[in-house]
Design a protein around this motif. Sequence first.
Motif, PDB file in Angstrom:
ATOM      1  N   LEU A  63      63.283 -11.975  53.385  1.00 58.06           N
ATOM      2  CA  LEU A  63      62.308 -12.161  52.308  1.00 58.06           C
ATOM      3  C   LEU A  63      62.494 -11.120  51.220  1.00 58.06           C
ATOM      4  CD1 LEU A  63      59.702 -13.355  51.071  1.00 58.06           C
ATOM      5  CD2 LEU A  63      58.418 -11.801  52.562  1.00 58.06           C
ATOM      6  N   TRP A  64      62.689  -9.868  51.617  1.00 58.34           N
ATOM      7  CA  TRP A  64      62.837  -8.807  50.624  1.00 58.34           C
ATOM      8  C   TRP A  64      64.202  -8.829  49.947  1.00 58.34           C
ATOM      9  CZ3 TRP A  64      59.650  -4.764  48.799  1.00 58.34           C
ATOM     10  CH2 TRP A  64      58.322  -4.866  49.216  1.00 58.34           C
ATOM     11  N   VAL A  65      65.203  -9.381  50.596  1.00 58.22           N
ATOM     12  CA  VAL A  65      66.487  -9.600  49.912  1.00 58.22           C
ATOM     13  C   VAL A  65      66.284 -10.557  48.756  1.00 58.22           C
ATOM     14  CG1 VAL A  65      68.760 -10.664  50.159  1.00 58.22           C
ATOM     15  CG2 VAL A  65      67.965  -9.051  51.871  1.00 58.22           C
ATOM     16  N   TRP A  66      65.499 -11.602  48.983  1.00 56.77           N
ATOM     17  CA  TRP A  66      65.201 -12.551  47.905  1.00 56.77           C
ATOM     18  C   TRP A  66      64.335 -11.898  46.821  1.00 56.77           C
ATOM     19  CZ3 TRP A  66      60.246 -14.513  46.701  1.00 56.77           C
ATOM     20  CH2 TRP A  66      60.238 -15.454  45.654  1.00 56.77           C
ATOM     21  N   LEU A  67      63.322 -11.130  47.218  1.00 54.01           N
ATOM     22  CA  LEU A  67      62.455 -10.484  46.240  1.00 54.01           C
ATOM     23  C   LEU A  67      63.228  -9.504  45.360  1.00 54.01           C
ATOM     24  CD1 LEU A  67      59.285  -9.710  48.409  1.00 54.01           C
ATOM     25  CD2 LEU A  67      59.486 -11.417  46.595  1.00 54.01           C
ATOM     26  N   ALA A  68      64.230  -8.839  45.940  1.00 53.10           N
ATOM     27  CA  ALA A  68      64.996  -7.838  45.205  1.00 53.10           C
ATOM     28  C   ALA A  68      66.196  -8.424  44.475  1.00 53.10           C
ATOM     29  CB  ALA A  68      65.471  -6.736  46.163  1.00 53.10           C
ATOM     30  N   ASN A  69      66.420  -9.719  44.620  1.00 52.58           N
ATOM     31  CA  ASN A  69      67.570 -10.341  43.973  1.00 52.58           C
ATOM     32  C   ASN A  69      67.477 -10.204  42.452  1.00 52.58           C
ATOM     33  OD1 ASN A  69      69.032 -12.876  42.718  1.00 52.58           O
ATOM     34  ND2 ASN A  69      69.914 -12.553  44.755  1.00 52.58           N
ATOM     35  N   VAL A  70      68.585  -9.830  41.832  1.00 51.95           N
ATOM     36  CA  VAL A  70      68.572  -9.544  40.397  1.00 51.95           C
ATOM     37  C   VAL A  70      68.377 -10.802  39.558  1.00 51.95           C
ATOM     38  CG1 VAL A  70      71.074  -9.753  40.175  1.00 51.95           C
ATOM     39  CG2 VAL A  70      69.804  -8.277  38.592  1.00 51.95           C
ATOM     40  N   ASP A  71      68.750 -11.958  40.073  1.00 52.04           N
ATOM     41  CA  ASP A  71      68.662 -13.196  39.306  1.00 52.04           C
ATOM     42  C   ASP A  71      67.418 -14.012  39.633  1.00 52.04           C
ATOM     43  OD1 ASP A  71      71.118 -12.739  37.961  1.00 52.04           O
ATOM     44  OD2 ASP A  71      72.191 -13.408  39.756  1.00 52.04           O
ATOM     45  N   GLY A 113      62.408  -7.523  40.201  1.00 48.15           N
ATOM     46  CA  GLY A 113      63.072  -7.169  38.945  1.00 48.15           C
ATOM     47  C   GLY A 113      62.370  -7.739  37.719  1.00 48.15           C
ATOM     48  N   PRO A 114      62.117  -9.061  37.665  1.00 48.87           N
ATOM     49  CA  PRO A 114      61.384  -9.614  36.520  1.00 48.87           C
ATOM     50  C   PRO A 114      59.998  -9.000  36.350  1.00 48.87           C
ATOM     51  CG  PRO A 114      62.492 -11.357  37.729  1.00 48.87           C
ATOM     52  CD  PRO A 114      62.661 -10.114  38.531  1.00 48.87           C
ATOM     53  N   ALA A 115      59.318  -8.649  37.455  1.00 46.15           N
ATOM     54  CA  ALA A 115      57.994  -8.031  37.341  1.00 46.15           C
ATOM     55  C   ALA A 115      58.095  -6.653  36.684  1.00 46.15           C
ATOM     56  CB  ALA A 115      57.352  -7.926  38.724  1.00 46.15           C
ATOM     57  N   LYS A 138      66.142  -4.297  31.659  1.00 46.14           N
ATOM     58  CA  LYS A 138      66.669  -5.510  32.272  1.00 46.14           C
ATOM     59  C   LYS A 138      66.462  -5.433  33.779  1.00 46.14           C
ATOM     60  CE  LYS A 138      71.418  -3.765  32.658  1.00 46.14           C
ATOM     61  NZ  LYS A 138      72.832  -4.067  32.364  1.00 46.14           N
ATOM     62  N   SER A 139      66.466  -6.590  34.411  1.00 49.42           N
ATOM     63  CA  SER A 139      66.195  -6.636  35.850  1.00 49.42           C
ATOM     64  C   SER A 139      67.252  -5.847  36.617  1.00 49.42           C
ATOM     65  CB  SER A 139      66.182  -8.091  36.339  1.00 49.42           C
ATOM     66  OG  SER A 139      65.149  -8.819  35.707  1.00 49.42           O
ATOM     67  N   PRO A 140      66.830  -4.857  37.421  1.00 46.57           N
ATOM     68  CA  PRO A 140      67.810  -4.047  38.159  1.00 46.57           C
ATOM     69  C   PRO A 140      68.218  -4.712  39.463  1.00 46.57           C
ATOM     70  CG  PRO A 140      65.604  -3.209  38.553  1.00 46.57           C
ATOM     71  CD  PRO A 140      65.455  -4.372  37.595  1.00 46.57           C
ATOM     72  N   THR A 197      63.867   0.613  48.538  1.00 47.56           N
ATOM     73  CA  THR A 197      63.429  -0.763  48.799  1.00 47.56           C
ATOM     74  C   THR A 197      63.229  -1.003  50.285  1.00 47.56           C
ATOM     75  OG1 THR A 197      64.642  -1.531  46.841  1.00 47.56           O
ATOM     76  CG2 THR A 197      63.993  -3.190  48.456  1.00 47.56           C
ATOM     77  N   ILE A 198      64.134  -0.500  51.108  1.00 47.55           N
ATOM     78  CA  ILE A 198      64.002  -0.673  52.555  1.00 47.55           C
ATOM     79  C   ILE A 198      62.782   0.080  53.072  1.00 47.55           C
ATOM     80  CG2 ILE A 198      65.064  -0.067  54.766  1.00 47.55           C
ATOM     81  CD1 ILE A 198      67.754  -0.777  53.561  1.00 47.55           C
ATOM     82  N   ILE A 199      62.542   1.283  52.563  1.00 46.31           N
ATOM     83  CA  ILE A 199      61.370   2.049  52.989  1.00 46.31           C
ATOM     84  C   ILE A 199      60.093   1.280  52.657  1.00 46.31           C
ATOM     85  CG2 ILE A 199      60.025   4.148  52.581  1.00 46.31           C
ATOM     86  CD1 ILE A 199      62.438   4.656  54.275  1.00 46.31           C
ATOM     87  N   VAL A 200      60.009   0.736  51.444  1.00 41.09           N
ATOM     88  CA  VAL A 200      58.823  -0.023  51.042  1.00 41.09           C
ATOM     89  C   VAL A 200      58.650  -1.251  51.941  1.00 41.09           C
ATOM     90  CG1 VAL A 200      57.774  -1.371  49.186  1.00 41.09           C
ATOM     91  CG2 VAL A 200      58.899   0.800  48.664  1.00 41.09           C
ATOM     92  N   MET A 201      59.749  -1.936  52.233  1.00 45.77           N
ATOM     93  CA  MET A 201      59.667  -3.122  53.088  1.00 45.77           C
ATOM     94  C   MET A 201      59.169  -2.760  54.485  1.00 45.77           C
ATOM     95  SD  MET A 201      61.191  -4.960  55.747  1.00 45.77           S
ATOM     96  CE  MET A 201      62.845  -4.298  55.914  1.00 45.77           C
TER      97      MET A 201
END
Length: 306
Positions: free
Chosen positions: A134-142, A147-149, A158-160, A172-176
């Motif tokens: 789920l978080w791989v999808w949330l962090a996806n640049v496209d 990123g858009p948020a 720009k989206s990182p 990101t992993i720590i937050v997840m």
Amino acid sequence: MAGSGPGKALPVRRRRRRHSQWRGLLYIAPAMALVIVFFVMPVLFTGWMSLHNWPLLGSPRWIGFNNYFRMANDGRFVSALRFTTYYTVIVTIAIFAVAFPLAIFVEKHRRFVGAYRTIIFLPVVVGLASASLLWVWLANVDSGFIGPALKALGLVEKSPNLLATFDSAFFTIIVMVVWKIAGFTMIILLTGLQAIPSELTEAARIDGAGRWQRFRYLTLPLMRRTIALALIISVTGSILAFDQFYIMTSGGPQNRMISVVYYIFNQSFVSFNLGYGAALSIALLAILVVISIVQLRLLRVGEDRP
């Protein structure tokens, strides 16, 4: 009357006690069988494997403690151990920093407190592998959301790609993990808070103790055992971390996120060094036992021993 008295009653008590003990053993026999079959025997077999050169195909060859000597000179294992220690310290502090205030918040009787507890605990029921995906999808640049948020809030131009560099991927992993685990730790701490007699808290308040003083000198000492349990579970789970690194970063970037369990997996099922992987597993088990003992002893300092 002949044949009666303390002399005859004593063997009867002993028989009853012995019968009660055998009945107790009978009750716990299924659990003991499960522990022996699924823990003791695999550990013993793993220890036996660690003393061999154990290829995936072919006959094992006895090499004694050579796998353990190899471990001491394995720079990649030392690097994985160093990263796992760093991750464990950071994520454990982060989990407790979030879970303790949440436990205090939901311990109070207020409106919708049941809903708050449910919402906070919901991520716990999600499997770690599913949460990582789920978080791989949330962090996806496209196609992701994070990123858009951040871009919409004006925090970035720009989206990182949050999983492209070590620092951002680690954060990101720590937050997840905090999102996934904090609710479980909160429930453990909540049980400790609810076990504190309200009379003690009220007496401390009447005596003029402030909120911080009550927390420091009343709440924390009375929650030592609860904190010890939560800490051991958190540290053990962090040391055994694998899914999030395997799924979210595949050990990268630059192989800087290879945990000890990830390294054991690579040695055992990628390089097929099963004997060396078994030795690494035994070493990790010993580390976990030592850490748990140290934590329990440190958290028992100041307690009245029987």
